[in-house]
Design a protein around this motif. Structure first.
Motif, PDB file in Angstrom:
ATOM      1  N   LEU A 173     -21.125  -9.618  89.104  1.00  0.00           N
ATOM      2  CA  LEU A 173     -21.689  -9.203  87.813  1.00  0.00           C
ATOM      3  C   LEU A 173     -21.660  -7.680  87.682  1.00  0.00           C
ATOM      4  CD1 LEU A 173     -23.221 -10.148  85.191  1.00  0.00           C
ATOM      5  CD2 LEU A 173     -25.312  -9.667  86.468  1.00  0.00           C
ATOM      6  N   GLY A 174     -22.049  -6.975  88.727  1.00  0.00           N
ATOM      7  CA  GLY A 174     -22.044  -5.515  88.700  1.00  0.00           C
ATOM      8  C   GLY A 174     -20.653  -4.942  88.540  1.00  0.00           C
ATOM      9  N   CYS A 175     -19.663  -5.527  89.229  1.00  0.00           N
ATOM     10  CA  CYS A 175     -18.271  -5.066  89.114  1.00  0.00           C
ATOM     11  C   CYS A 175     -17.765  -5.211  87.685  1.00  0.00           C
ATOM     12  CB  CYS A 175     -17.365  -5.880  90.037  1.00  0.00           C
ATOM     13  SG  CYS A 175     -17.480  -5.465  91.776  1.00  0.00           S
ATOM     14  N   VAL A 176     -17.983  -6.382  87.108  1.00  0.00           N
ATOM     15  CA  VAL A 176     -17.480  -6.646  85.758  1.00  0.00           C
ATOM     16  C   VAL A 176     -18.185  -5.758  84.746  1.00  0.00           C
ATOM     17  CG1 VAL A 176     -17.277  -8.396  83.944  1.00  0.00           C
ATOM     18  CG2 VAL A 176     -16.734  -8.991  86.319  1.00  0.00           C
ATOM     19  N   CYS A 177     -19.487  -5.631  84.865  1.00  0.00           N
ATOM     20  CA  CYS A 177     -20.258  -4.811  83.921  1.00  0.00           C
ATOM     21  C   CYS A 177     -19.803  -3.348  83.980  1.00  0.00           C
ATOM     22  CB  CYS A 177     -21.736  -4.934  84.255  1.00  0.00           C
ATOM     23  SG  CYS A 177     -22.810  -4.755  82.830  1.00  0.00           S
ATOM     24  N   ALA A 178     -19.627  -2.820  85.156  1.00  0.00           N
ATOM     25  CA  ALA A 178     -19.199  -1.427  85.308  1.00  0.00           C
ATOM     26  C   ALA A 178     -17.814  -1.217  84.701  1.00  0.00           C
ATOM     27  CB  ALA A 178     -19.192  -1.035  86.787  1.00  0.00           C
ATOM     28  N   ALA A 181      -9.569 -10.505  68.036  1.00  0.00           N
ATOM     29  CA  ALA A 181      -8.575 -10.828  69.062  1.00  0.00           C
ATOM     30  C   ALA A 181      -8.336  -9.626  69.973  1.00  0.00           C
ATOM     31  CB  ALA A 181      -7.262 -11.260  68.417  1.00  0.00           C
ATOM     32  N   ARG A 182      -8.287  -8.425  69.397  1.00  0.00           N
ATOM     33  CA  ARG A 182      -8.091  -7.222  70.210  1.00  0.00           C
ATOM     34  C   ARG A 182      -9.235  -7.056  71.207  1.00  0.00           C
ATOM     35  NH1 ARG A 182     -10.019  -2.414  70.843  1.00  0.00           N
ATOM     36  NH2 ARG A 182     -11.379  -2.552  69.051  1.00  0.00           N
ATOM     37  N   ILE A 183     -10.467  -7.225  70.745  1.00  0.00           N
ATOM     38  CA  ILE A 183     -11.624  -7.120  71.647  1.00  0.00           C
ATOM     39  C   ILE A 183     -11.524  -8.174  72.750  1.00  0.00           C
ATOM     40  CG2 ILE A 183     -14.130  -7.489  71.790  1.00  0.00           C
ATOM     41  CD1 ILE A 183     -14.306  -6.086  69.025  1.00  0.00           C
ATOM     42  N   LEU A 184     -11.179  -9.403  72.374  1.00  0.00           N
ATOM     43  CA  LEU A 184     -11.046 -10.488  73.342  1.00  0.00           C
ATOM     44  C   LEU A 184      -9.962 -10.181  74.375  1.00  0.00           C
ATOM     45  CD1 LEU A 184     -11.790 -13.519  74.071  1.00  0.00           C
ATOM     46  CD2 LEU A 184      -9.762 -14.100  72.743  1.00  0.00           C
ATOM     47  N   HIS A 185      -8.823  -9.682  73.934  1.00  0.00           N
ATOM     48  CA  HIS A 185      -7.715  -9.395  74.853  1.00  0.00           C
ATOM     49  C   HIS A 185      -8.054  -8.238  75.798  1.00  0.00           C
ATOM     50  CE1 HIS A 185      -5.003 -11.325  71.587  1.00  0.00           C
ATOM     51  NE2 HIS A 185      -5.580 -12.231  72.335  1.00  0.00           N
ATOM     52  N   ALA A 238     -10.419  -9.624  78.336  1.00  0.00           N
ATOM     53  CA  ALA A 238      -9.737 -10.484  79.310  1.00  0.00           C
ATOM     54  C   ALA A 238      -9.104  -9.651  80.427  1.00  0.00           C
ATOM     55  CB  ALA A 238      -8.673 -11.336  78.610  1.00  0.00           C
ATOM     56  N   THR A 239      -8.387  -8.603  80.051  1.00  0.00           N
ATOM     57  CA  THR A 239      -7.758  -7.777  81.086  1.00  0.00           C
ATOM     58  C   THR A 239      -8.797  -6.981  81.868  1.00  0.00           C
ATOM     59  OG1 THR A 239      -7.319  -6.017  79.485  1.00  0.00           O
ATOM     60  CG2 THR A 239      -5.549  -7.581  79.887  1.00  0.00           C
ATOM     61  N   THR A 240      -9.879  -6.604  81.218  1.00  0.00           N
ATOM     62  CA  THR A 240     -10.932  -5.845  81.902  1.00  0.00           C
ATOM     63  C   THR A 240     -11.612  -6.686  82.973  1.00  0.00           C
ATOM     64  OG1 THR A 240     -11.312  -4.515  79.914  1.00  0.00           O
ATOM     65  CG2 THR A 240     -13.068  -4.531  81.564  1.00  0.00           C
ATOM     66  N   LEU A 259     -16.427  -3.023  82.254  1.00  0.00           N
ATOM     67  CA  LEU A 259     -16.552  -3.125  80.796  1.00  0.00           C
ATOM     68  C   LEU A 259     -17.053  -1.811  80.200  1.00  0.00           C
ATOM     69  CD1 LEU A 259     -18.068  -6.705  80.500  1.00  0.00           C
ATOM     70  CD2 LEU A 259     -15.820  -5.994  79.635  1.00  0.00           C
ATOM     71  N   GLU A 260     -17.996  -1.164  80.876  1.00  0.00           N
ATOM     72  CA  GLU A 260     -18.508   0.125  80.408  1.00  0.00           C
ATOM     73  C   GLU A 260     -17.433   1.202  80.475  1.00  0.00           C
ATOM     74  OE1 GLU A 260     -21.552   1.137  79.023  1.00  0.00           O
ATOM     75  OE2 GLU A 260     -21.744  -1.037  78.818  1.00  0.00           O
ATOM     76  N   ALA A 261     -16.666   1.217  81.549  1.00  0.00           N
ATOM     77  CA  ALA A 261     -15.612   2.224  81.708  1.00  0.00           C
ATOM     78  C   ALA A 261     -14.542   2.071  80.626  1.00  0.00           C
ATOM     79  CB  ALA A 261     -14.980   2.117  83.100  1.00  0.00           C
ATOM     80  N   VAL A 262     -14.162   0.842  80.336  1.00  0.00           N
ATOM     81  CA  VAL A 262     -13.136   0.603  79.316  1.00  0.00           C
ATOM     82  C   VAL A 262     -13.674   0.938  77.925  1.00  0.00           C
ATOM     83  CG1 VAL A 262     -11.740  -1.193  78.208  1.00  0.00           C
ATOM     84  CG2 VAL A 262     -11.822  -1.028  80.694  1.00  0.00           C
ATOM     85  N   ALA A 263     -14.939   0.624  77.659  1.00  0.00           N
ATOM     86  CA  ALA A 263     -15.535   0.951  76.357  1.00  0.00           C
ATOM     87  C   ALA A 263     -15.539   2.454  76.103  1.00  0.00           C
ATOM     88  CB  ALA A 263     -16.950   0.396  76.274  1.00  0.00           C
TER      89      ALA A 263
END
Length: 195
Positions: free
Chosen positions: A16-21, A128-132, A135-137, A23-27
């Motif tokens: 959970l921590g890996c994914v959350c971090a 769709a862009r947000i979803l894609h 997905a890669t994130t 997602l924040e970096a990509v945002a």
């Protein structure tokens, strides 16, 4: 080998921590990309689709991120399930325990407008862009961060499973990502040391 009491929960929290971090970096890099949802947690069993929009208190990114354990099983040749009969002489315990986790990330899906018209192509394309990107994130988070969660020189062995799009349903759409991680046994069996 037995597992330590918190082996599964610690693994789920680390994922959970890996994914959350990530997602924040990509945002921070991608314009209009939401970060880690304010509702991000480890859940027991399959995640309920509680929210996709902004959180109830209005604070944080919209959506829901959950991690849950699907199954655990013994493995001598990871990630294969060990079907060796135990309890016989000359039969050592399996070297590893495999844990399969599911990461679920939900976001808002565009719905019909006030007049009942379907969402526009622009709205669908933006979702769709947000979803894609999500997905890669999530995939990259597992690929790049999970190896660092083991505490030693090398992280745990893992196999990234299939990722699939889920929804749209109830104005939610998202992704479900599976990963199987090898947990080394380092705990003692309950009856060891009682004599």
């Amino acid at each position: 080998m037995a597992l330590t009491p918190f082996a599964l929960h610690d693994l789920a929290e680390a994922v959970l921590g890996c994914v959350c971090a990530q997602l924040e970096a990509v945002a921070a890099e991608v314009e209009d990309q939401p970060g880690c949802p304010a509702r991000a947690c480890v859940v027991p069993g399959t995640a309920a689709w509680d929210t996709c929009e902004a959180p109830c208190d209005g604070e944080g990114a919209p959506g829901q991120l959950t991690v849950n354990v699907v199954q655990i099983y013994p493995s001598t040749s990871f990630p294969t399930i060990d079907k060796e009969v135990r309890g016989t002489r000359g039969c050592p315990p399996p070297a590893l325990t495999a844990a399969e986790l599911v990461i679920t990330l939900l976001r808002c899906a565009p719905g019909p407008g006030d007049g009942g018209c379907p969402p526009s192509c622009e709205e669908l394309s933006a979702a769709a862009r947000i979803l894609h990107v999500d997905a890669t994130t999530v995939y990259n988070a597992l690929l790049c961060c999970l190896p660092q969660t083991g505490g030693g020189r090398r992280g745990p062995k893992f196999v990234i499973g299939a990722q699939r799009v889920i929804g749209p349903e109830g104005l939610c759409v998202g992704i479900e990502q599976r990963v199987t991680v090898a947990l080394p046994g380092c705990g003692r069996c309950p009856d060891e040391g009682l004599s």
